[in-house]
Design an enzyme around this catalytic site. Structure first.
Site, short mmCIF file in Angstrom:
data_model
loop_
_atom_site.label_atom_id
_atom_site.label_comp_id
_atom_site.label_asym_id
_atom_site.label_seq_id
_atom_site.Cartn_x
_atom_site.Cartn_y
_atom_site.Cartn_z
N ASP A 33 0.85 -1.19 0.00
CA ASP A 33 0.00 0.00 0.00
C ASP A 33 0.89 1.24 0.00
OD1 ASP A 33 -3.21 0.59 0.95
OD2 ASP A 33 -1.77 2.24 1.12
N ILE A 34 0.53 2.23 -0.79
CA ILE A 34 1.35 3.44 -0.94
C ILE A 34 1.35 4.28 0.35
CG2 ILE A 34 -0.42 5.06 -1.80
CD1 ILE A 34 1.57 5.76 -4.07
N GLN A 98 -14.36 2.54 0.75
CA GLN A 98 -13.68 2.11 -0.48
C GLN A 98 -13.39 3.32 -1.35
OE1 GLN A 98 -15.77 -0.87 -2.83
NE2 GLN A 98 -14.00 -1.17 -4.20
N HIS A 104 -10.18 -5.38 -3.71
CA HIS A 104 -8.89 -5.64 -3.07
C HIS A 104 -9.08 -6.01 -1.62
CE1 HIS A 104 -9.83 -1.34 -2.77
NE2 HIS A 104 -9.23 -1.34 -1.59
N HIS A 106 -6.97 -5.85 2.00
CA HIS A 106 -5.81 -5.32 2.73
C HIS A 106 -5.31 -6.41 3.68
CE1 HIS A 106 -6.75 -0.87 2.10
NE2 HIS A 106 -7.91 -1.42 1.78
P1 AMP Z 1 -9.76 1.31 0.03
O1 AMP Z 1 -10.04 2.50 0.90
O2 AMP Z 1 -10.11 0.00 0.67
O3 AMP Z 1 -10.34 1.47 -1.37
O4 AMP Z 1 -8.19 1.25 -0.10
C1 AMP Z 1 -7.46 1.78 -1.16
C2 AMP Z 1 -6.01 1.75 -0.76
O5 AMP Z 1 -5.24 1.93 -1.92
C3 AMP Z 1 -5.59 2.83 0.23
O6 AMP Z 1 -5.07 2.21 1.41
C4 AMP Z 1 -4.51 3.62 -0.53
O7 AMP Z 1 -3.44 4.03 0.30
C5 AMP Z 1 -4.06 2.60 -1.56
N1 AMP Z 1 -3.51 3.15 -2.79
C6 AMP Z 1 -4.01 4.17 -3.56
N2 AMP Z 1 -3.24 4.37 -4.64
C7 AMP Z 1 -2.23 3.47 -4.56
C8 AMP Z 1 -1.09 3.19 -5.38
N3 AMP Z 1 -0.84 3.86 -6.51
N4 AMP Z 1 -0.25 2.19 -4.99
C9 AMP Z 1 -0.48 1.50 -3.85
N5 AMP Z 1 -1.54 1.72 -3.05
C10 AMP Z 1 -2.39 2.70 -3.39
#
Ligand code: AMP
Length: 123
Positions: A33-34, A98, A104, A106
C-alpha cells in the site's frame, strides 16, 4: 456500478503505474500500500475486472475465487505475519471507505492491531 478500466489498480495491473510488487500469479497481484497504516500493509487484487467483494463473488469463477484467497494466504505467510497474526479487510462501497473500485483485500500486520472498529460513542 460498472467497472472503470482507468482505476488506479487497473493501471498497476497494466504496468502503467509503478508499484512495489511482492507476489503475482495467474489469479492475483499483491503490492505494498502506498500509504501504509501498519508495518506490513499489503494489497491483494484479482486480475479480473471486479469492482468490489460483492461483484467478485457474483461474477468470478470458483477457480478465480479460490485462487485469489489462496494467494492472500500465501502473501501473508511470505510477509512473515502468519505466526503473530494479521487482519484482512475489504471495504465494499463508499460508505465503508472504499476509494479504489477494483476489488482488493488489505493485509495488515507487523504490530498489535488493537480492537476492530470504534464504537459510535468513541468517534
Ligand atoms: P480502500 O479504501 O479500501 O479502497 O483502499 C485503497 C487503498 O489503496 C488505500 O489504502 C490507498 O493508500 C491505496 N492506494 C491508492 N493508490 C495506490 C497506489 N498507486 N499504490 C499502492 N496503493 C495505493
Amino acid at each position: 456500478m460498472s467497472y472503470d478500466t482507468d482505476n488506479v489498480f487497473a493501471k498497476i495491473l497494466r504496468n502503467e503505474l509503478p508499484s512495489k510488487r511482492v507476489y503475482e500469479d495467474e489469479h492475483a497481484l499483491a503490492f505494498h500500500d502506498i500509504n501504509p497504516a501498519t508495518p506490513v500493509h499489503i494489497l491483494v487484487i484479482p486480475k479480473g475486472e471486479y469492482v468490489d467483494y460483492d461483484h467478485f463473488l457474483e461474477n468470478a469463477s470458483a477457480e478465480e475465487i479460490v485462487g485469489f484467497f489462496k494467494a492472500v494466504r500465501h502473501v501473508a505467510r511470505e510477509m512473515g505475519v502468519n505466526e503473530d497474526g494479521y487482519r484482512l479487510v475489504t471495504n465494499k462501497g463508499e460508505r465503508a471507505g472504499q476509494i479504489v473500485f477494483h476489488f482488493h483485500v488489505h493485509i495488515f500486520g507487523g504490530r498489535p492491531l488493537g480492537g476492530m472498529i470504534k464504537r459510535v460513542k468513541e468517534e
